[in-house]
Enzyme design. Structure first.
Site, PDB file in Angstrom:
ATOM      1  N   GLU A  57       0.833  -1.195   0.000  1.00 40.06           N
ATOM      2  CA  GLU A  57       0.000   0.000   0.000  1.00 40.06           C
ATOM      3  C   GLU A  57       0.868   1.246   0.000  1.00 40.06           C
ATOM      4  OE1 GLU A  57      -2.604   0.240   3.423  1.00 40.06           O
ATOM      5  OE2 GLU A  57      -2.351   2.415   3.297  1.00 40.06           O
ATOM      6  N   HIS A  58       1.969   1.203   0.728  1.00 40.76           N
ATOM      7  CA  HIS A  58       2.884   2.352   0.738  1.00 40.76           C
ATOM      8  C   HIS A  58       3.553   2.545  -0.604  1.00 40.76           C
ATOM      9  CE1 HIS A  58       3.407   4.125   4.789  1.00 40.76           C
ATOM     10  NE2 HIS A  58       2.682   3.076   5.096  1.00 40.76           N
TER      11      HIS A  58
ATOM     12  N   GLU B 110       6.078   4.545  11.089  1.00 35.75           N
ATOM     13  CA  GLU B 110       4.633   4.461  11.321  1.00 35.75           C
ATOM     14  C   GLU B 110       4.332   3.436  12.396  1.00 35.75           C
ATOM     15  OE1 GLU B 110       1.298   4.143   8.430  1.00 35.75           O
ATOM     16  OE2 GLU B 110       2.665   5.228   7.119  1.00 35.75           O
TER      17      GLU B 110
END
Lengths: 473, 531
Positions: free
Chosen positions: A81-82, A158
């Site tokens: 996703e990143h 994160e």
């Protein structure tokens, strides 16, 4: 003001106001436009709702998530996703970002245990460009090595940030303990430093990412959903031109099949007396997403409700547990929650309290559960039903929540469940139904318990287990 | 953070038919957990999986959508001065509420904090409803929720409920606004809630609300919008029923109110208003307005400093680095003037955010504060621009934060950015900012409560409503020379500065003022004998 009034009397809302005899209330519940569903030849489904807004949200919902990963590659979906917005074969990262920014659009994504979504909010007239960019992002992501290295650092940071959000930590640990030893126990972001020595992303290579895409991004598992000022035929046409190439065959005919994830009653306690508040969650195994029992369980959660110290209601709150929590100052906040997956689910209560009231709060939460299983009254259930109906509709405010619901529903149920059907199912929940269903899932079952923070007072597991039934002979 | 944590409405399911999913025909699917058959005896509950439609639902009649964006907002004024505005929109639910031209800016002659008290006291016991619980119960019958929000210049009481409950809702609103009982125990509880909120404001790592208070106090020293929005700690005990009534008598008057609604027919709303709001006698009695504060906001500029130890602000186990926060602002214009739209475009062009991540493509990663400031100086944690605008003045400010030892460079970077605003804007940059502003406007107006607030606020301040497509047209016609014109005017005003944290390296106010009037925005050089 130059706008002229368009009073075409053909829509349901106005007809309802003028003469109720034309359309019955039950029929008018669909004051929203229809959700249309079409499937392409390769199995990709296209679903959309035309609400006439000037903006729209369009996105791809994919049936892939951390449940499909194993110990070795846990965290791949999140990493992917990143990487998704860092350039495709046709657009470099800067070109992609500039295009999106110049359109005034917002491009986002999320990954959960069973779903991944890439979606874009934009003006309705930019729909073709949006679909083109989305199809590129999913099909031909460039995944270059330098970016991968850079994103490792971002992912690690994160992870650190998430560790300071104790609510996320608590619920992640809940999954880890309830589904221990199975893929559902894995965290979406990958192994964190608290759970394992191997930090997420440190050992993921480009090959892992490519493999993940090849195995899981298949057309029959994807839904192109849109809501807003979109025309369904136009959307189908765009899907045909950009996404007909998505493959629908598995290499070597090896089809990933989900193995059942067993629920284990257990507990995890992360004691840290330096933290000001304790976060505690208790859950039992709940219903799967498409099970008919999910509706009574949602009503049950509405009966328990939620509470936060900043609610001004004082002791005049509708939920019994909230009243007790306020009168005795038992907690800062609590909420009843449920998560469902394709064949299992979690049904629980999560609360935050200071270190002297944990035991009492746990006692009353379980008391609320026992009440649901044995003595819940018609007025409570009526309130729960109303609250649930209101929140189901109230959440659909704006094109993005509608689009998200369309995507998830088509993945979960193969169709979008209309509001009238939700209402009918909710209305069928009577107190005796609620008692039966709750007893089936809650009464005398082993719960999973998690505590984070100053939890010395958190009740011993055996005592929690024995409060899951009443001696009522 | 993109993890979806499920709460009680979330359903995640992957179809278990991956190997044969070429078709989407609705076939009975009993998943892997088929052993969990529901076995309770005949309660009549439908035992059908959600993948199959429930039989017996009446055939749906779907709405056809036809340009509902072009609906006009209808406005009526009643005999007592109350305005009624409504916007029709299809749907089962509506949002109706009362907006009042009253806020912390009107508290000059009263102890500050009334606005916050009224917000917490809203929808408590009234003449008709004995308690908040009764109100919530009545609303629950119509699937409704209620909320009150106060700000510096507006107070808003809003209810979202089913359309068929309109009459009850208007009666409830009239009761809650004009006939609150304000019992002693409610006021006691409000005091507790206010104290808790003030504690929370001081404790949380994100100092934004505090900084907003400080910059307003600096920019509008001691008047109107510079008055505190949150109750100062020593005023909490000074407020009681008499003080509140004397305030309400002056400001909760029909000519200062708008009844706004979205999703309902205008005639129905007017009828209900006539029934419940036309001759309603408020509980504090009617008397001619004696003490209404009509002062115009006076922009003064100035500096407000707060020394605070920010070395240990993290609430969780991960430490947050020690930061000093500054906010520098200049006067912009009121939202009634034509210059308001160019200022909004300018604000969008400056953009900014946190240095960690913009949040993905589309969240402003090509705005000036990102390109010129955050991408070049990685030690800056945050640089964001804000625009506050009221009916008689406005404030454009930039918030930045960094390590205390680099405060001086940080201030210089911000002052240089301000000066560069006065240069000419690039064409692509301007187009992008305009498109982003238009799209943000349209996306926000998708949601019914936002439309309600827009209708209410516009009618309250101007008596009319500009429709979204009109606003988009105005945005499209902004040119680079408009931006230059408004920036030049802005740079002539006196700066307002707010600073929070370790302030040893903060340049003096005179130096900041000199930097903002210089050509390049640099702070005056200081020569130190001892290094």
């Amino acid at each position: 003001m130059a706008a002229s009034v368009c009073r075409v009397g053909s829509t349901v809302g106005r007809a309802l106001a003028k003469s109720r005899s034309v359309i019955s209330y039950a029929q008018s519940l669909l004051g929203a436009p229809e959700t249309q569903l079409t499937a392409l030849d390769n199995g990709l489904r296209v679903a959309s709702e035309d609400t006439g807004h000037a903006t729209c949200t369009v996105g791809l919902w994919i049936g892939a998530g951390s449940r499909y990963e194993n110990e070795r590659n846990n965290g791949t979906g999140f990493f992917l996703e990143h990487m998704a917005f860092k350039g495709t074969k046709k657009h470099t990262q800067t070109a992609l970002e500039q295009q999106v920014e110049s359109m005034g659009a917002h491009l986002s994504a999320y990954t959960s245990r069973e779903h991944t979504a890439y979606y874009m909010k934009t003006l309705a007239k930019d729909l073709p460009k949006a679909v083109e960019l989305l199809s590129e992002v999913v099909q031909s992501c460039s995944l270059n090595e330098a970016e991968i290295e850079q994103q490792r650092g971002v992912v690690l940071r994160e992870l650190e940030e998430v560790e300071s959000n104790l609510q996320e930590v608590c619920l992640d640990l809940l999954h880890a303990t309830a589904y221990q030893g199975t893929p559902l126990g894995q965290s979406v972001m990958g192994p964190s430093s608290t759970a394992s020595v191997i930090k997420s992303g440190l050992n993921l290579t480009r090959q892992d990412l490519v493999e993940y895409i090849n195995i899981h991004y298949k057309a029959p598992r994807m839904v192109l959903a849109a809501a807003g000022g979109v025309n369904h035929e136009e959307l189908v046409g765009l899907a045909k031109s950009h996404m007909s190439g998505v493959s629908f065959e598995y290499e070597g005919d090896v089809v990933p099949v989900l193995s059942p994830c067993r629920f284990t009653g257990s507990d995890i306690r992360m004691r840290d007396d330096a933290l000001p508040l304790a976060h505690v969650a208790i859950a039992v195994e709940g219903a799967s997403a498409s099970s008919p029992d999910i509706v009574p369980l949602m009503v049950a959660n509405a009966v328990i409700g939620s509470y936060d110290l900043t609610y001004g209601g004082g002791k005049h709150l509708s939920s019994r547990l909230a009243r007790i929590a306020v009168e005795d100052k038992l907690c800062h906040s609590f909420q009843a929650f449920s998560s469902s997956y394709s064949d299992t689910g979690l049904l629980g209560i999560y609360f935050v309290s200071d270190k002297h009231h944990i035991d009492d709060m746990m006692h009353w939460s379980q008391n609320a559960w026992m009440n649901l299983c044995t003595t819940v009254t018609e007025s409570d259930v009526a309130r729960g039903r109303n609250a649930l109906k209101a929140s189901l509709v109230g959440q659909l405010n704006g094109t993005t929540p509608i689009c998200d619901e369309i995507g998830r529903h088509v993945l979960n149920y193969g169709r979008r469940v209309p509001l009238a059907e939700w209402n009918a199912r909710i209305d069928a929940v009577t107190p005796s139904v609620l008692r039966d269903v709750c007893s089936k899932y809650i009464y005398d079952k082993c719960p999973a318990v998690v505590g984070v923070g100053p939890i010395e007072q958190l009740t011993d597991y055996n005592r929690i287990r024995s409060a899951m039934y009443w001696l009522r002979f | 953070m993109n993890i979806r944590v499920s709460f009680w409405l979330k359903t995640n399911r992957m179809a278990t038919h991956m190997s044969k999913c070429r078709t989407w025909n609705r076939v009975h699917r009993f998943g892997i957990a088929a052993y969990r058959k529901y076995s309770s005896s005949g309660s009549g509950y439908p035992n059908i999986s959600l993948s199959t439609p429930l039989p017996g639902i009446p055939k749906p009649v779907f709405a056809s959508v036809d340009g509902q964006e072009k609906y006009e907002t209808k406005i009526t004024t009643l005999e007592n001065g109350l305005k009624i505005a409504s916007q029709n929109k299809f749907g089962q639910f509506c949002t109706v509420g009362i907006l009042i031209n009253s806020g912390s800016r009107h508290e000059a002659k009263y102890p500050s904090g009334i606005a916050q008290f009224l917000e917490k006291l809203a929808f408590s016991s009234t003449a008709q409803y004995g308690s908040k619980d009764e109100i919530l119960l009545t609303l629950e019958k119509h699937g409704g929720i209620c909320d009150c929000q106060t700000s510096r210049d507006t107070t808003m009481y809003a209810v979202s409920a089913e359309v068929k409950g309109l009459d009850t809702v208007v009666s409830l609103l009239s009761d809650a606004v004009l006939q609150p009982r304000l019992l002693d125990e409610e006021i006691e509880m409000t005091k507790m809630a206010v104290r808790f909120e003030l504690e929370d404001l001081n404790m949380r790592p994100d100092p934004e609300p505090l900084l907003t208070e400080m910059i307003h106090a600096a920019a509008y020293r001691g008047n109107t919008v510079g008055l505190p929005r949150f109750c100062p700690a020593d005023n909490v005990d000074k407020l009681d029923k008499t003080v509140l009534h004397s305030y309400l008598r002056n400001y909760y008057r029909p000519e200062r109110m708008v009844l706004a609604g979205v999703g309902i027919e205008h005639e129905q709303l007017v009828d209900s208003a006539r029934k419940y709001l036309l001759d309603a006698k408020p509980v504090w009695g009617t008397s001619p307005a004696a003490n209404v504060d009509l002062s115009v906001a006076q922009y003064t500029g100035g500096i407000v400093k707060m020394e605070k130890d920010m070395s240990d602000v993290s609430l969780g186990p991960t430490p947050i680095p020690e930061l000093t926060h500054i906010m520098i602002g200049l006067e912009s214009c009121s939202f009634l003037e034509d210059d308001f739209i160019p200022f909004a475009v300018l604000n969008m062009m400056m953009g900014g955010g946190g240095s960690f991540s913009a949040g993905g493509p589309g969240k402003g990663m090509f705005t000036r504060l990102y390109l010129n400031v955050l991408n070049r100086h990685h030690w800056m944690y945050n640089a964001t621009s804000y625009h506050h605008s009221y009916e008689d003045s406005g404030l454009l400010c930039i918030h930045a934060s960094a390590d205390p030892r680099q405060v001086r460079e940080m201030v210089e970077i911000i002052t240089r950015e301000f000066i560069q605003m006065g240069g000419s804007a690039g064409e692509m940059e301007l187009e992008r900012a305009k498109t982003q502003l238009k799209s943000m406007l349209m996306m926000n107006l998708e949601s019914r409560p936002v439309i309600f607030e827009d209708v209410g606020r516009q009618v309250l301040s101007t008596g009319k409503r500009k429709l979204p497509h009109e606003l988009c047209h105005l945005i499209s016609s902004v040119t680079a020379s408009d931006i230059k014109k408004v920036t030049t005017k802005m740079l002539r005003s006196k700066p307002a500065v707010a600073a929070l944290g370790d302030l040893t390296e903060l340049p003096s106010y005179e130096h900041i003022q000199a930097a903002l009037s210089s050509k390049d925005g640099r702070l005056p050089r200081i020569y130190r004998l001892f290094r």
